[in-house]
Design an enzyme around this catalytic site. Sequence first.
Site, PDB file in Angstrom:
ATOM      1  N   HIS A  50      34.049   8.000  39.892  1.00 14.52           N
ATOM      2  CA  HIS A  50      33.141   7.217  39.394  1.00 14.52           C
ATOM      3  C   HIS A  50      33.717   6.244  38.169  1.00 14.52           C
ATOM      4  O   HIS A  50      32.709   5.388  37.515  1.00 14.52           O
ATOM      5  CB  HIS A  50      31.978   8.170  38.691  1.00 14.52           C
ATOM      6  CG  HIS A  50      31.408   8.781  39.767  1.00 14.52           C
ATOM      7  ND1 HIS A  50      31.820  10.112  40.107  1.00 14.52           N
ATOM      8  CD2 HIS A  50      30.266   8.693  40.461  1.00 14.52           C
ATOM      9  CE1 HIS A  50      31.229  10.669  41.267  1.00 14.52           C
ATOM     10  NE2 HIS A  50      29.985   9.836  41.371  1.00 14.52           N
ATOM     11  N   HIS A  57      33.293   9.097  48.124  1.00 11.79           N
ATOM     12  CA  HIS A  57      33.010  10.588  48.302  1.00 11.79           C
ATOM     13  C   HIS A  57      31.639  10.695  48.976  1.00 11.79           C
ATOM     14  O   HIS A  57      30.835   9.999  49.366  1.00 11.79           O
ATOM     15  CB  HIS A  57      33.277  10.994  46.912  1.00 11.79           C
ATOM     16  CG  HIS A  57      32.346  10.455  45.889  1.00 11.79           C
ATOM     17  ND1 HIS A  57      32.566   9.315  45.175  1.00 11.79           N
ATOM     18  CD2 HIS A  57      31.191  10.914  45.552  1.00 11.79           C
ATOM     19  CE1 HIS A  57      31.452   9.007  44.576  1.00 11.79           C
ATOM     20  NE2 HIS A  57      30.812   9.960  44.471  1.00 11.79           N
ATOM     21  N   HIS A  94      26.271  15.714  44.607  1.00 10.55           N
ATOM     22  CA  HIS A  94      27.525  15.871  45.647  1.00 10.55           C
ATOM     23  C   HIS A  94      27.536  17.323  45.995  1.00 10.55           C
ATOM     24  O   HIS A  94      27.692  18.258  45.129  1.00 10.55           O
ATOM     25  CB  HIS A  94      28.856  15.460  44.832  1.00 10.55           C
ATOM     26  CG  HIS A  94      28.447  14.195  43.951  1.00 10.55           C
ATOM     27  ND1 HIS A  94      28.114  14.117  42.793  1.00 10.55           N
ATOM     28  CD2 HIS A  94      28.779  12.716  44.330  1.00 10.55           C
ATOM     29  CE1 HIS A  94      28.149  13.127  42.432  1.00 10.55           C
ATOM     30  NE2 HIS A  94      28.441  12.112  43.125  1.00 10.55           N
ATOM     31  N   GLU A 112      17.399  21.621  39.590  1.00 10.76           N
ATOM     32  CA  GLU A 112      16.807  20.565  38.728  1.00 10.76           C
ATOM     33  C   GLU A 112      15.280  20.481  38.481  1.00 10.76           C
ATOM     34  O   GLU A 112      14.618  20.172  37.614  1.00 10.76           O
ATOM     35  CB  GLU A 112      17.076  18.998  39.649  1.00 10.76           C
ATOM     36  CG  GLU A 112      18.698  18.575  39.326  1.00 10.76           C
ATOM     37  CD  GLU A 112      18.826  17.185  39.722  1.00 10.76           C
ATOM     38  OE1 GLU A 112      17.960  16.512  39.725  1.00 10.76           O
ATOM     39  OE2 GLU A 112      20.122  17.069  40.168  1.00 10.76           O
ATOM     40  N   GLU A 141      29.185   4.051  41.737  1.00 11.88           N
ATOM     41  CA  GLU A 141      28.912   4.901  42.751  1.00 11.88           C
ATOM     42  C   GLU A 141      29.434   4.245  44.040  1.00 11.88           C
ATOM     43  O   GLU A 141      29.170   3.244  44.282  1.00 11.88           O
ATOM     44  CB  GLU A 141      27.495   5.244  43.157  1.00 11.88           C
ATOM     45  CG  GLU A 141      26.800   6.172  41.804  1.00 11.88           C
ATOM     46  CD  GLU A 141      27.477   7.675  41.955  1.00 11.88           C
ATOM     47  OE1 GLU A 141      28.208   7.953  42.837  1.00 11.88           O
ATOM     48  OE2 GLU A 141      26.888   8.574  41.034  1.00 11.88           O
ATOM     49  N   GLU A 143      29.782   6.008  47.474  1.00 12.87           N
ATOM     50  CA  GLU A 143      29.393   7.292  48.377  1.00 12.87           C
ATOM     51  C   GLU A 143      28.822   6.898  49.732  1.00 12.87           C
ATOM     52  O   GLU A 143      28.642   5.866  50.312  1.00 12.87           O
ATOM     53  CB  GLU A 143      28.148   7.858  47.808  1.00 12.87           C
ATOM     54  CG  GLU A 143      28.540   8.105  46.290  1.00 12.87           C
ATOM     55  CD  GLU A 143      27.144   8.608  45.717  1.00 12.87           C
ATOM     56  OE1 GLU A 143      27.396   9.458  44.563  1.00 12.87           O
ATOM     57  OE2 GLU A 143      25.893   8.343  46.021  1.00 12.87           O
TER      58      GLU A 143
END
Length: 202
Positions: A50, A57, A94, A112, A141, A143
């Site tokens: 990052h 990723h 992730h 969360e 990011e 991704e």
Amino acid sequence: MSADRRDEAASAENAGDSGAEDAHENALQDVIAVDSDDNRTGLANRLDAHTGEGIRHRAFTCLVFDGEGRLLLGQRAPSKRLWDTHWDGTVASHPVEGQSQIDATKQRLEEELGVTPDQYSDLRVTDKFEYKRYYENAGLEWEVCAVLKVTLDDVRLDPDEDEIAGLLWVDYERLHGHPKWYRQLRLCPWFEIAMRRDFEDE
């Protein structure tokens, strides 16, 4: 972790500010590095993935709905190193090594939001895309992001304040069709992409 990264993490811990503490925490974790087709190529240090030019990723974002079709927006906590206080739809993270996107999402929903599997039955992957976005001077990011959707039969929530600063139920079609009505909400880039692709596919 390299000696340089351990030194950086130790310095961050000693610095005592929230951004440094986040960097220290991330430096102790790995993400799954992937190619453009989401094939695993190895593991990457989460902080390395990052910062700088980043490392592509694997990631996911989950759109959480109620029985009326409203979307739950979650505001990222101010302690987040990237896109702090921005609004996501609803959780994103992730998977770790050996973990499926479904299992990773179940874990994050519970951690969360306090949402457990007995509150839903239709968690599924609906899309996947690659993106790369930079955030101020803090990082980026990069991704291959899976999109999952779930409808809650039971909308009771117990959010973790270290992860989520606020919650807001919104009409999903109205949010997409009238963005200026919601311009006071800074939306996370991966969520905006997922939402645009969702309506383009209709």
